[in-house]
Design a protein around this motif. Structure first.
Motif, PDB file in Angstrom:
ATOM      1  N   GLN A 195       0.581  -0.907   0.234  1.00 39.52           N
ATOM      2  CA  GLN A 195       0.005  -0.080  -0.135  1.00 39.52           C
ATOM      3  C   GLN A 195       0.938   0.900  -0.021  1.00 39.52           C
ATOM      4  OE1 GLN A 195      -3.930   0.271  -0.177  1.00 39.52           O
ATOM      5  NE2 GLN A 195      -3.486  -2.347  -1.168  1.00 39.52           N
ATOM      6  N   LEU A 196       2.072   1.620   0.754  1.00 38.74           N
ATOM      7  CA  LEU A 196       2.672   2.011   0.327  1.00 38.74           C
ATOM      8  C   LEU A 196       3.133   2.974  -0.580  1.00 38.74           C
ATOM      9  CD1 LEU A 196       4.719   2.020   4.512  1.00 38.74           C
ATOM     10  CD2 LEU A 196       3.065   3.188   4.002  1.00 38.74           C
ATOM     11  N   THR A 197       4.059   1.687  -1.119  1.00 36.16           N
ATOM     12  CA  THR A 197       4.294   1.488  -3.202  1.00 36.16           C
ATOM     13  C   THR A 197       3.490   2.013  -3.316  1.00 36.16           C
ATOM     14  OG1 THR A 197       6.099  -0.200  -2.060  1.00 36.16           O
ATOM     15  CG2 THR A 197       5.481   0.730  -4.598  1.00 36.16           C
ATOM     16  N   ILE A 198       2.349   1.530  -3.179  1.00 41.44           N
ATOM     17  CA  ILE A 198       1.133   2.391  -4.545  1.00 41.44           C
ATOM     18  C   ILE A 198       1.279   3.586  -4.469  1.00 41.44           C
ATOM     19  CG2 ILE A 198      -1.381   1.689  -5.178  1.00 41.44           C
ATOM     20  CD1 ILE A 198      -1.013  -0.854  -5.223  1.00 41.44           C
ATOM     21  N   PHE A 199       1.117   4.088  -2.874  1.00 42.15           N
ATOM     22  CA  PHE A 199       0.626   5.644  -2.747  1.00 42.15           C
ATOM     23  C   PHE A 199       2.227   6.503  -2.743  1.00 42.15           C
ATOM     24  CE2 PHE A 199       1.937   8.648   0.962  1.00 42.15           C
ATOM     25  CZ  PHE A 199       0.438   9.034   0.015  1.00 42.15           C
ATOM     26  N   ILE A 200       3.098   6.171  -2.660  1.00 42.15           N
ATOM     27  CA  ILE A 200       3.624   7.048  -3.438  1.00 42.15           C
ATOM     28  C   ILE A 200       3.986   6.674  -4.990  1.00 42.15           C
ATOM     29  CG2 ILE A 200       6.156   7.075  -3.589  1.00 42.15           C
ATOM     30  CD1 ILE A 200       5.254   7.945  -0.764  1.00 42.15           C
ATOM     31  N   ASN A 201       3.924   5.782  -5.519  1.00 40.86           N
ATOM     32  CA  ASN A 201       4.057   6.214  -6.939  1.00 40.86           C
ATOM     33  C   ASN A 201       2.752   6.994  -7.555  1.00 40.86           C
ATOM     34  OD1 ASN A 201       6.236   3.796  -8.463  1.00 40.86           O
ATOM     35  ND2 ASN A 201       5.653   3.016  -6.662  1.00 40.86           N
ATOM     36  N   LEU A 202       1.387   6.746  -7.105  1.00 44.22           N
ATOM     37  CA  LEU A 202       0.399   7.341  -7.293  1.00 44.22           C
ATOM     38  C   LEU A 202       0.329   8.675  -6.941  1.00 44.22           C
ATOM     39  CD1 LEU A 202      -2.518   6.074  -8.736  1.00 44.22           C
ATOM     40  CD2 LEU A 202      -3.072   7.051  -6.263  1.00 44.22           C
ATOM     41  N   ILE A 203       1.675   9.202  -5.927  1.00 47.64           N
ATOM     42  CA  ILE A 203       1.241  10.395  -5.703  1.00 47.64           C
ATOM     43  C   ILE A 203       2.086  11.037  -6.941  1.00 47.64           C
ATOM     44  CG2 ILE A 203       0.337  10.319  -3.333  1.00 47.64           C
ATOM     45  CD1 ILE A 203       3.122  10.470  -2.348  1.00 47.64           C
ATOM     46  N   GLU A 204       3.726  10.411  -7.097  1.00 45.31           N
ATOM     47  CA  GLU A 204       4.294  10.848  -7.682  1.00 45.31           C
ATOM     48  C   GLU A 204       4.338  11.594  -9.845  1.00 45.31           C
ATOM     49  OE1 GLU A 204       8.026   8.020  -7.716  1.00 45.31           O
ATOM     50  OE2 GLU A 204       8.513   9.243  -6.047  1.00 45.31           O
ATOM     51  N   ARG A 205       2.842  10.238  -9.705  1.00 42.23           N
ATOM     52  CA  ARG A 205       2.375  10.185 -10.901  1.00 42.23           C
ATOM     53  C   ARG A 205       1.924  12.270 -10.882  1.00 42.23           C
ATOM     54  NH1 ARG A 205      -0.475   5.486 -13.852  1.00 42.23           N
ATOM     55  NH2 ARG A 205       1.011   4.253 -13.512  1.00 42.23           N
ATOM     56  N   GLY A 206       1.349  12.763 -10.127  1.00 36.86           N
ATOM     57  CA  GLY A 206       0.987  14.540 -10.296  1.00 36.86           C
ATOM     58  C   GLY A 206       2.074  15.160 -10.411  1.00 36.86           C
ATOM     59  N   ALA A 207       3.521  14.568 -10.833  1.00 39.04           N
ATOM     60  CA  ALA A 207       4.265  15.099 -11.319  1.00 39.04           C
ATOM     61  C   ALA A 207       5.066  14.621 -12.522  1.00 39.04           C
ATOM     62  CB  ALA A 207       5.350  15.215 -10.385  1.00 39.04           C
ATOM     63  N   SER A 208       3.644  14.000 -13.416  1.00 40.45           N
ATOM     64  CA  SER A 208       4.064  13.346 -15.100  1.00 40.45           C
ATOM     65  C   SER A 208       4.777  13.966 -16.085  1.00 40.45           C
ATOM     66  CB  SER A 208       3.753  12.312 -15.048  1.00 40.45           C
ATOM     67  OG  SER A 208       2.011  12.892 -15.877  1.00 40.45           O
ATOM     68  N   GLY A 209       4.596  15.309 -15.594  1.00 36.77           N
ATOM     69  CA  GLY A 209       3.985  16.420 -16.802  1.00 36.77           C
ATOM     70  C   GLY A 209       5.212  17.176 -16.950  1.00 36.77           C
ATOM     71  N   VAL A 210       6.016  16.820 -15.433  1.00 38.73           N
ATOM     72  CA  VAL A 210       6.786  17.365 -15.534  1.00 38.73           C
ATOM     73  C   VAL A 210       8.228  16.460 -15.968  1.00 38.73           C
ATOM     74  CG1 VAL A 210       9.365  18.843 -13.947  1.00 38.73           C
ATOM     75  CG2 VAL A 210       6.479  19.080 -13.633  1.00 38.73           C
ATOM     76  N   TYR A 211       8.117  15.294 -15.233  1.00 39.22           N
ATOM     77  CA  TYR A 211       9.159  14.119 -15.316  1.00 39.22           C
ATOM     78  C   TYR A 211       9.242  13.478 -17.241  1.00 39.22           C
ATOM     79  CZ  TYR A 211       9.303  12.903 -10.716  1.00 39.22           C
ATOM     80  OH  TYR A 211       9.160  13.759  -9.132  1.00 39.22           O
ATOM     81  N   ASN A 212       8.062  14.039 -17.987  1.00 38.68           N
ATOM     82  CA  ASN A 212       8.033  13.491 -19.416  1.00 38.68           C
ATOM     83  C   ASN A 212       8.347  14.670 -20.496  1.00 38.68           C
ATOM     84  OD1 ASN A 212       6.589  10.945 -19.114  1.00 38.68           O
ATOM     85  ND2 ASN A 212       4.520  12.157 -19.149  1.00 38.68           N
ATOM     86  N   GLU A 213       9.200  15.623 -19.562  1.00 39.11           N
ATOM     87  CA  GLU A 213       9.383  16.096 -20.075  1.00 39.11           C
ATOM     88  C   GLU A 213      11.343  16.472 -19.983  1.00 39.11           C
ATOM     89  OE1 GLU A 213      11.115  20.080 -20.754  1.00 39.11           O
ATOM     90  OE2 GLU A 213      11.690  18.857 -22.681  1.00 39.11           O
ATOM     91  N   PRO A 214      12.261  16.093 -20.846  1.00 42.30           N
ATOM     92  CA  PRO A 214      13.414  16.143 -20.087  1.00 42.30           C
ATOM     93  C   PRO A 214      14.062  17.283 -20.072  1.00 42.30           C
ATOM     94  CG  PRO A 214      13.174  15.144 -21.899  1.00 42.30           C
ATOM     95  CD  PRO A 214      12.013  15.045 -21.612  1.00 42.30           C
ATOM     96  N   SER A 215      14.171  17.982 -20.565  1.00 40.05           N
ATOM     97  CA  SER A 215      14.400  19.223 -21.354  1.00 40.05           C
ATOM     98  C   SER A 215      14.687  20.304 -20.386  1.00 40.05           C
ATOM     99  CB  SER A 215      14.835  19.647 -22.923  1.00 40.05           C
ATOM    100  OG  SER A 215      14.869  18.347 -23.920  1.00 40.05           O
ATOM    101  N   ALA A 216      13.386  20.892 -19.886  1.00 42.92           N
ATOM    102  CA  ALA A 216      13.754  22.159 -19.472  1.00 42.92           C
ATOM    103  C   ALA A 216      13.894  22.369 -17.960  1.00 42.92           C
ATOM    104  CB  ALA A 216      12.194  22.581 -19.649  1.00 42.92           C
ATOM    105  N   GLU A 217      15.234  23.065 -17.865  1.00 39.54           N
ATOM    106  CA  GLU A 217      15.081  23.547 -16.893  1.00 39.54           C
ATOM    107  C   GLU A 217      14.124  24.607 -15.532  1.00 39.54           C
ATOM    108  OE1 GLU A 217      19.973  23.623 -16.205  1.00 39.54           O
ATOM    109  OE2 GLU A 217      19.791  24.500 -18.090  1.00 39.54           O
ATOM    110  N   ILE A 218      14.113  25.184 -16.064  1.00 38.54           N
ATOM    111  CA  ILE A 218      12.913  26.085 -15.448  1.00 38.54           C
ATOM    112  C   ILE A 218      11.278  26.346 -15.868  1.00 38.54           C
ATOM    113  CG2 ILE A 218      12.654  28.581 -14.951  1.00 38.54           C
ATOM    114  CD1 ILE A 218      15.764  29.145 -14.695  1.00 38.54           C
TER     115      ILE A 218
END
Length: 378
Positions: A33-56
């Protein structure tokens, strides 16, 4: 004496297996449950993670995450480019739309417009096709999770035609992405083409993606952008954290998963405590005999601690292994794609197991410590 304690424990196979089950089940429930929780809330940042070039990421001051944002005027791009320390800056558009597939199904999608010249904004990896397909008319690239949800696991989405706000869009590539929190399909296209797909408003540029010059600290450049332009500028790590915090603050996920973890701990205490108490009660004569021949209470405590350590270590390992098998067994599916077991979670589970064993072991041990050796002969 420790060998005698282990033989006493393994000799009663029903209670031994019951203790293993209780520890393993609690460890599995807490870790999974803790593993699923951590991975699930990290998907709130998927838009940033999917864009590897932008620093700002530069945005309107009211914007909060990559999915909760407010559009800026196009003049913001030139303002950002004029800030000292900015090596490059490109426009970035994110909007929601509805598409109609060839079969007539209506689907909600996210439209992402990437820079026409550099294609900054596209995910780094592709499942099918190449980024160059966006140079063809009406071309879009769909994310792999969206292709699975819209067309099924066996279908090939390449060449599929979509009706996007009364305009044609042709899928010519599939991107390998981290799924969004809502698992909504995402279509990538050039910024100029995205402007045609998104209903016209006065301001339509959602973000400005920027990189910094060599030797310049991104946090310093972000501060310059804010003071010079009046827009909010966040470095990649801070903006990703903002997406995670938004999920935590605005959904019931932490409460739901926290409740499950607490229940796993309570169930572990109940099962292990009951089984351990029955084991001690059934062996009270043996412990009394040991005390009668001169075994001290401290030695009895070490014997029970050895028994608890044995069932705890085996049950803990079984629970963690079960979690790893579950996560990686379902990791190829679109719903669990990219899930991993953070290193801190097994440590949290280990602490929980130790606490369970200390509580239940002490409760069960009290009856042994209070036993009089003479009671054996009576």
């Amino acid at each position: 004496m420790l060998w005698i304690a282990i033989r006493m424990l393994t000799g009663d196979k029903q209670k031994f297996y019951g203790l293993l089950f209780g520890i393993a089940f609690s460890t599995l429930l807490i870790t999974q449950q803790l593993t699923i929780f951590i991975n699930l809330i990290e998907r709130g940042a998927s838009g940033v993670y999917n864009e590897p070039s932008a620093e700002i990421w530069v945005m309107d001051p009211v914007s909060r995450t990559s999915d909760v944002s407010y559009a800026m005027p196009s003049t913001a791009l030139d303002q950002v480019r004029s800030v000292p320390g900015v090596a490059w800056a490109v426009p970035h558009l994110r909007a929601n739309a509805s598409v109609r597939t060839r079969t007539g199904d209506l689907e909600g999608v996210a439209i992402i417009g990437v820079d026409d010249a550099t294609l900054i904004g596209l995910p780094k990896r592709m499942y099918a096709g190449s980024p160059e397909v966006l140079s063809q008319p009406d071309s879009v690239i769909i994310d792999d999770g969206g292709a699975y949800n819209m067309f099924g696991p066996e279908a090939d989405p390449i060449g599929e035609r979509l009706e996007l706000n009364d305009q044609r869009a042709v899928i010519r590539g599939v991107a390998d992405t981290i799924p969004s929190f809502t698992s909504q399909a995402t279509l990538y296209t050039k910024y100029s083409q995205a402007l045609n797909y998104v209903p016209g408003t006065r301001n339509r540029m959602t973000f400005v993606l920027a990189g910094v010059s060599d030797g310049v600290i991104p946090e310093v450049v972000a501060g310059r952008i804010e003071s010079q332009t009046g827009y909010k500028a966040e470095v990649r790590e801070d903006f990703a954290r903002a997406g995670v915090n938004f999920i935590i603050e605005n959904t019931g996920i932490p409460v739901n998963f926290g409740t499950t973890v607490v229940l796993g701990f309570v169930v572990g205490v109940a099962i292990v405590g009951l089984t351990f108490s029955l084991f001690i009660r059934d062996n009270i004569k043996q412990f009394g005999a040991l005390k009668a021949i001169g075994v001290t209470n401290s030695r009895i405590i070490r014997m029970v601690a050895a028994q608890a350590a044995l069932v705890g270590s085996i049950g803990y390992c079984l629970g963690v292994i079960g979690t790893v098998v579950f996560i990686f067994g379902f990791g190829e599916g679109p719903f669990f794609k990219g899930f991993y077991v953070p290193w801190a979670i097994p440590i949290v589970s280990l602490v929980a197991v130790i606490v369970i064993l200390v509580i239940t072991g002490w409760i069960a041990l009290r009856s042994v410590l209070n036993t009089e050796p003479a009671a054996v002969f009576r």
